[in-house]
Design a protein around this motif. Sequence first.
Motif, PDB file in Angstrom:
ATOM      1  N   ASP A 182      51.160  51.541   6.626  1.00  0.00           N
ATOM      2  CA  ASP A 182      49.796  51.093   6.318  1.00  0.00           C
ATOM      3  C   ASP A 182      48.748  51.880   7.092  1.00  0.00           C
ATOM      4  OD1 ASP A 182      50.618  49.236   4.457  1.00  0.00           O
ATOM      5  OD2 ASP A 182      50.749  47.594   5.899  1.00  0.00           O
ATOM      6  N   ARG A 185      48.208  55.173   5.272  1.00  0.00           N
ATOM      7  CA  ARG A 185      47.400  54.957   4.061  1.00  0.00           C
ATOM      8  C   ARG A 185      45.921  54.807   4.413  1.00  0.00           C
ATOM      9  NH1 ARG A 185      49.614  50.313   0.574  1.00  0.00           N
ATOM     10  NH2 ARG A 185      50.102  51.853  -1.027  1.00  0.00           N
ATOM     11  N   GLN A 189      42.350  57.053   3.436  1.00  0.00           N
ATOM     12  CA  GLN A 189      41.184  56.392   2.863  1.00  0.00           C
ATOM     13  C   GLN A 189      39.949  56.638   3.723  1.00  0.00           C
ATOM     14  OE1 GLN A 189      42.677  52.383   2.703  1.00  0.00           O
ATOM     15  NE2 GLN A 189      43.724  52.688   0.737  1.00  0.00           N
ATOM     16  N   GLU A 195      43.489  57.165  -3.403  1.00  0.00           N
ATOM     17  CA  GLU A 195      44.943  57.074  -3.488  1.00  0.00           C
ATOM     18  C   GLU A 195      45.408  57.059  -4.944  1.00  0.00           C
ATOM     19  OE1 GLU A 195      48.201  53.593  -2.829  1.00  0.00           O
ATOM     20  OE2 GLU A 195      46.738  53.875  -1.206  1.00  0.00           O
ATOM     21  N   PHE A 198      50.981  56.229  -3.136  1.00  0.00           N
ATOM     22  CA  PHE A 198      51.382  56.166  -1.728  1.00  0.00           C
ATOM     23  C   PHE A 198      52.580  55.233  -1.692  1.00  0.00           C
ATOM     24  CE2 PHE A 198      51.217  55.436   2.812  1.00  0.00           C
ATOM     25  CZ  PHE A 198      50.816  56.675   3.289  1.00  0.00           C
ATOM     26  N   GLY A 256      53.130  60.791  -0.909  1.00  0.00           N
ATOM     27  CA  GLY A 256      51.719  60.523  -1.117  1.00  0.00           C
ATOM     28  C   GLY A 256      51.074  61.542  -2.035  1.00  0.00           C
ATOM     29  N   MET A 258      47.176  62.181  -2.896  1.00  0.00           N
ATOM     30  CA  MET A 258      45.836  61.740  -2.521  1.00  0.00           C
ATOM     31  C   MET A 258      44.802  62.740  -3.047  1.00  0.00           C
ATOM     32  SD  MET A 258      47.156  59.209  -0.868  1.00  0.00           S
ATOM     33  CE  MET A 258      45.846  58.378   0.006  1.00  0.00           C
TER      34      MET A 258
END
Length: 261
Positions: A182, A185, A189, A195, A198, A256, A258
């Motif tokens: 977390d 992530r 952000q 995202e 993820f 991921g 992104m």
Amino acid sequence: MNSDQNQMPQEKKLYDDSHTIIFRIINRHFYNSIGEEGFEIIAEYIREINAKTAFDLGSGNGNATMWFAENCGLHIFGIEPLSTLFNRALHSIKARGLSDRIQLENQDFYSASFEGRAPFDVVLGIDTFCYFTDRRDLISRLRSLLRDGGRILFTDLVIEEPHPAATIYFKKYNLAGPLRFDDYRRMFQGLGFTELKFEAITPRFLTHWTEVNGRVLKLKDQIISATREEAFLSYLNSTEIILSGIKDGNVGYVMGIMQKA
């Protein structure tokens, strides 16, 4: 742009001659954390934005770099700080007729020059973010290399609880301490990324590492003959250590995708 703390590790701290020989004997590709099936997932997100250019952070022996050049039509600029892997990658790229599509430099990220280069459509970080202590600084710098709407596509270790055995593995291979899922992530952000994916891919990672371990055991005699018994036992012990952290639920792997907002 140099930073002693964040530079890619020196070659002697990563792979000695024994590891190089073992990798060759077991035909271990440097993307075995996700395999070709995982590459296909990433490729979909590359094709989706009609990407033409990519920066590859740590090209290793060139296998992953060549796969994306061939399967996604990318022109790739990559760096590889370890000379043994860099030279092998150059040989493979030339043999595959991809020298016009792939440009490699024997540099670490913090000494590589991007002056005069147009922003990239995508950044590839397949199993390479784990060598950088300061992920926030790394990702921020990578973001500056992307065009608006460009994407970072990466895989990396994550950790939920400390695991003594896994910590030994990280130190042995000069890996940075993993982030929590977390926290990782939220970092993206906070740095201005949207995202797209993820996802914890620990089962896939575990399957591949288990397969690699099995291959090592089957080729035990050949490995010992080409290296020495100590090298065989050291390699096998290392993979068993990281597998123990995964099986205990402390260590995981993430994929991921992104997008730069």
